[in-house]
Design a protein around this motif. Structure first.
Motif, PDB file in Angstrom:
ATOM      1  N   GLY A  36     -20.758  39.759  34.436  1.00 33.84           N
ATOM      2  CA  GLY A  36     -22.084  39.171  34.471  1.00 33.84           C
ATOM      3  C   GLY A  36     -22.034  37.708  34.121  1.00 33.84           C
ATOM      4  O   GLY A  36     -20.987  37.132  33.873  1.00 33.84           O
ATOM      5  N   PHE A  37     -23.186  37.117  34.086  1.00 35.67           N
ATOM      6  CA  PHE A  37     -23.281  35.701  33.765  1.00 35.67           C
ATOM      7  C   PHE A  37     -23.367  35.462  32.265  1.00 35.67           C
ATOM      8  O   PHE A  37     -22.954  34.434  31.777  1.00 35.67           O
ATOM      9  CB  PHE A  37     -24.502  35.080  34.437  1.00 35.67           C
ATOM     10  CG  PHE A  37     -24.380  35.046  35.927  1.00 35.67           C
ATOM     11  CD1 PHE A  37     -25.299  35.686  36.716  1.00 35.67           C
ATOM     12  CD2 PHE A  37     -23.342  34.377  36.534  1.00 35.67           C
ATOM     13  CE1 PHE A  37     -25.196  35.662  38.092  1.00 35.67           C
ATOM     14  CE2 PHE A  37     -23.218  34.341  37.902  1.00 35.67           C
ATOM     15  CZ  PHE A  37     -24.154  34.988  38.691  1.00 35.67           C
ATOM     16  N   LEU A  38     -23.920  36.420  31.539  1.00 41.37           N
ATOM     17  CA  LEU A  38     -24.102  36.247  30.103  1.00 41.37           C
ATOM     18  C   LEU A  38     -23.440  37.390  29.356  1.00 41.37           C
ATOM     19  O   LEU A  38     -23.416  38.529  29.816  1.00 41.37           O
ATOM     20  CB  LEU A  38     -25.597  36.223  29.761  1.00 41.37           C
ATOM     21  CG  LEU A  38     -26.422  35.131  30.431  1.00 41.37           C
ATOM     22  CD1 LEU A  38     -27.907  35.341  30.133  1.00 41.37           C
ATOM     23  CD2 LEU A  38     -25.978  33.764  29.971  1.00 41.37           C
ATOM     24  N   THR A  39     -22.928  37.089  28.204  1.00 40.75           N
ATOM     25  CA  THR A  39     -22.352  38.107  27.335  1.00 40.75           C
ATOM     26  C   THR A  39     -23.439  38.538  26.366  1.00 40.75           C
ATOM     27  O   THR A  39     -24.082  37.688  25.741  1.00 40.75           O
ATOM     28  CB  THR A  39     -21.145  37.527  26.558  1.00 40.75           C
ATOM     29  OG1 THR A  39     -20.205  37.032  27.504  1.00 40.75           O
ATOM     30  CG2 THR A  39     -20.505  38.588  25.688  1.00 40.75           C
ATOM     31  N   PRO A  40     -23.677  39.839  26.216  1.00 35.43           N
ATOM     32  CA  PRO A  40     -24.742  40.282  25.306  1.00 35.43           C
ATOM     33  C   PRO A  40     -24.420  39.929  23.860  1.00 35.43           C
ATOM     34  O   PRO A  40     -23.266  39.964  23.437  1.00 35.43           O
ATOM     35  CB  PRO A  40     -24.797  41.791  25.517  1.00 35.43           C
ATOM     36  CG  PRO A  40     -23.533  42.164  26.198  1.00 35.43           C
ATOM     37  CD  PRO A  40     -23.016  40.935  26.886  1.00 35.43           C
ATOM     38  N   CYS A  41     -25.454  39.564  23.112  1.00 29.27           N
ATOM     39  CA  CYS A  41     -25.289  39.253  21.689  1.00 29.27           C
ATOM     40  C   CYS A  41     -25.100  40.522  20.864  1.00 29.27           C
ATOM     41  O   CYS A  41     -24.476  40.498  19.809  1.00 29.27           O
ATOM     42  CB  CYS A  41     -26.506  38.495  21.173  1.00 29.27           C
ATOM     43  SG  CYS A  41     -26.734  36.889  21.959  1.00 29.27           S
ATOM     44  N   ALA A  42     -25.666  41.614  21.349  1.00 26.65           N
ATOM     45  CA  ALA A  42     -25.541  42.897  20.654  1.00 26.65           C
ATOM     46  C   ALA A  42     -25.527  44.006  21.696  1.00 26.65           C
ATOM     47  O   ALA A  42     -26.034  43.841  22.797  1.00 26.65           O
ATOM     48  CB  ALA A  42     -26.718  43.082  19.692  1.00 26.65           C
ATOM     49  N   GLY A  43     -24.925  45.112  21.346  1.00 27.17           N
ATOM     50  CA  GLY A  43     -24.894  46.239  22.261  1.00 27.17           C
ATOM     51  C   GLY A  43     -23.876  46.029  23.372  1.00 27.17           C
ATOM     52  O   GLY A  43     -22.962  45.211  23.252  1.00 27.17           O
ATOM     53  N   ALA A  44     -24.045  46.763  24.453  1.00 28.96           N
ATOM     54  CA  ALA A  44     -23.100  46.689  25.561  1.00 28.96           C
ATOM     55  C   ALA A  44     -23.836  46.895  26.877  1.00 28.96           C
ATOM     56  O   ALA A  44     -24.859  47.574  26.932  1.00 28.96           O
ATOM     57  CB  ALA A  44     -22.022  47.754  25.410  1.00 28.96           C
ATOM     58  N   VAL A  45     -23.300  46.310  27.922  1.00 31.52           N
ATOM     59  CA  VAL A  45     -23.797  46.536  29.276  1.00 31.52           C
ATOM     60  C   VAL A  45     -22.835  47.514  29.930  1.00 31.52           C
ATOM     61  O   VAL A  45     -21.624  47.288  29.932  1.00 31.52           O
ATOM     62  CB  VAL A  45     -23.868  45.217  30.080  1.00 31.52           C
ATOM     63  CG1 VAL A  45     -24.343  45.482  31.496  1.00 31.52           C
ATOM     64  CG2 VAL A  45     -24.784  44.215  29.380  1.00 31.52           C
ATOM     65  N   LEU A  46     -23.382  48.609  30.470  1.00 34.42           N
ATOM     66  CA  LEU A  46     -22.552  49.660  31.042  1.00 34.42           C
ATOM     67  C   LEU A  46     -22.806  49.793  32.541  1.00 34.42           C
ATOM     68  O   LEU A  46     -23.921  49.590  33.008  1.00 34.42           O
ATOM     69  CB  LEU A  46     -22.865  51.005  30.380  1.00 34.42           C
ATOM     70  CG  LEU A  46     -22.822  51.073  28.855  1.00 34.42           C
ATOM     71  CD1 LEU A  46     -23.264  52.440  28.370  1.00 34.42           C
ATOM     72  CD2 LEU A  46     -21.429  50.741  28.350  1.00 34.42           C
ATOM     73  N   ALA A  47     -21.772  50.130  33.272  1.00 34.18           N
ATOM     74  CA  ALA A  47     -21.874  50.478  34.686  1.00 34.18           C
ATOM     75  C   ALA A  47     -21.268  51.864  34.831  1.00 34.18           C
ATOM     76  O   ALA A  47     -20.074  52.048  34.579  1.00 34.18           O
ATOM     77  CB  ALA A  47     -21.137  49.464  35.553  1.00 34.18           C
ATOM     78  N   ASP A  48     -22.090  52.830  35.182  1.00 31.08           N
ATOM     79  CA  ASP A  48     -21.644  54.227  35.235  1.00 31.08           C
ATOM     80  C   ASP A  48     -21.008  54.662  33.916  1.00 31.08           C
ATOM     81  O   ASP A  48     -19.999  55.372  33.892  1.00 31.08           O
ATOM     82  CB  ASP A  48     -20.667  54.455  36.390  1.00 31.08           C
ATOM     83  CG  ASP A  48     -21.351  54.433  37.745  1.00 31.08           C
ATOM     84  OD1 ASP A  48     -22.566  54.726  37.799  1.00 31.08           O
ATOM     85  OD2 ASP A  48     -20.673  54.151  38.737  1.00 31.08           O
ATOM     86  N   GLY A  49     -21.574  54.194  32.810  1.00 35.13           N
ATOM     87  CA  GLY A  49     -21.093  54.585  31.493  1.00 35.13           C
ATOM     88  C   GLY A  49     -19.879  53.829  30.993  1.00 35.13           C
ATOM     89  O   GLY A  49     -19.380  54.095  29.907  1.00 35.13           O
ATOM     90  N   VAL A  50     -19.371  52.875  31.766  1.00 42.89           N
ATOM     91  CA  VAL A  50     -18.179  52.113  31.394  1.00 42.89           C
ATOM     92  C   VAL A  50     -18.599  50.694  31.003  1.00 42.89           C
ATOM     93  O   VAL A  50     -19.315  50.031  31.752  1.00 42.89           O
ATOM     94  CB  VAL A  50     -17.172  52.054  32.573  1.00 42.89           C
ATOM     95  CG1 VAL A  50     -15.944  51.245  32.199  1.00 42.89           C
ATOM     96  CG2 VAL A  50     -16.794  53.457  33.015  1.00 42.89           C
ATOM     97  N   PRO A  51     -18.168  50.195  29.839  1.00 45.04           N
ATOM     98  CA  PRO A  51     -18.495  48.826  29.462  1.00 45.04           C
ATOM     99  C   PRO A  51     -17.971  47.826  30.501  1.00 45.04           C
ATOM    100  O   PRO A  51     -16.861  47.982  31.019  1.00 45.04           O
ATOM    101  CB  PRO A  51     -17.778  48.631  28.119  1.00 45.04           C
ATOM    102  CG  PRO A  51     -17.584  50.019  27.593  1.00 45.04           C
ATOM    103  CD  PRO A  51     -17.402  50.887  28.801  1.00 45.04           C
ATOM    104  N   LEU A  52     -18.778  46.830  30.827  1.00 44.19           N
ATOM    105  CA  LEU A  52     -18.400  45.867  31.870  1.00 44.19           C
ATOM    106  C   LEU A  52     -17.066  45.185  31.604  1.00 44.19           C
ATOM    107  O   LEU A  52     -16.306  44.922  32.533  1.00 44.19           O
ATOM    108  CB  LEU A  52     -19.491  44.802  32.037  1.00 44.19           C
ATOM    109  CG  LEU A  52     -20.781  45.244  32.696  1.00 44.19           C
ATOM    110  CD1 LEU A  52     -21.688  44.045  32.956  1.00 44.19           C
ATOM    111  CD2 LEU A  52     -20.539  46.004  33.978  1.00 44.19           C
TER     112      LEU A  52
END
Length: 109
Positions: free
Chosen positions: A1-17
Motif C-alpha cells: 500500500g501507500f501508507l503503513t498503518p500506525c496500529a493494527g494490520a492490513v490483511l488480504a485474505d487473512g494474510v498481513p500485507l
C-alpha cells in the motif's frame, strides 16, 4: 500500500500485507486515483488504452459502469473526443466512472 498503518494490520485474505510479495499484491488489485487522467482521444480509446475488446464485453462494462446514458447522449457515442483531462465530458461523476472502467479492465483478481 501507500501508507503503513500506525496500529493494527492490513490483511488480504487473512494474510498481513507485509508478508505478501509486492508483485503478487499489485497484480491482484487495481487502484483508481481520485484524479483521473485522460488523453486527448476518444472515450473508447481512453477506456481501452489502445487495446481491443469484443463488442459484448464492451457493452457489459459500459452497463456495469452505468455509462450508457452518458454515451447515448453524445452524437458520436464512445467515439466522442474527450480532450485532455476530460474537459469535453461533463461532470466529475462521468469522469470517475470512466476511470473506474479503466481500472476494472486491468487484469486483476
Amino acid at each position: 500500500g501507500f501508507l503503513t498503518p500506525c496500529a493494527g494490520a492490513v490483511l488480504a485474505d487473512g494474510v498481513p500485507l507485509e508478508e505478501i510479495e509486492k508483485a503478487s499484491l499489485y497484480g491482484a488489485v487495481s487502484y483508481q486515483s481520485q484524479n483521473v487522467v485522460f488523453f486527448s482521444d476518444t472515450i473508447r480509446n481512453n477506456i481501452l488504452l489502445g487495446g481491443t475488446l469484443p463488442d459484448r464485453d464492451w457493452e457489459r462494462i459500459i452497463r456495469q459502469a452505468r455509462l450508457e446514458e452518458m454515451l447515448s447522449a453524445l452524437p458520436e457515442g464512445a467515439e466522442a473526443l474527450i480532450g485532455e483531462n476530460g474537459r469535453n465530458i461533463s461532470g466529475g461523476e462521468a469522469q470517475r466512472r470512466v476511470g473506474f472502467v479503466v481500472s476494472g479492465l486491468q487484469d486483476s483478481r
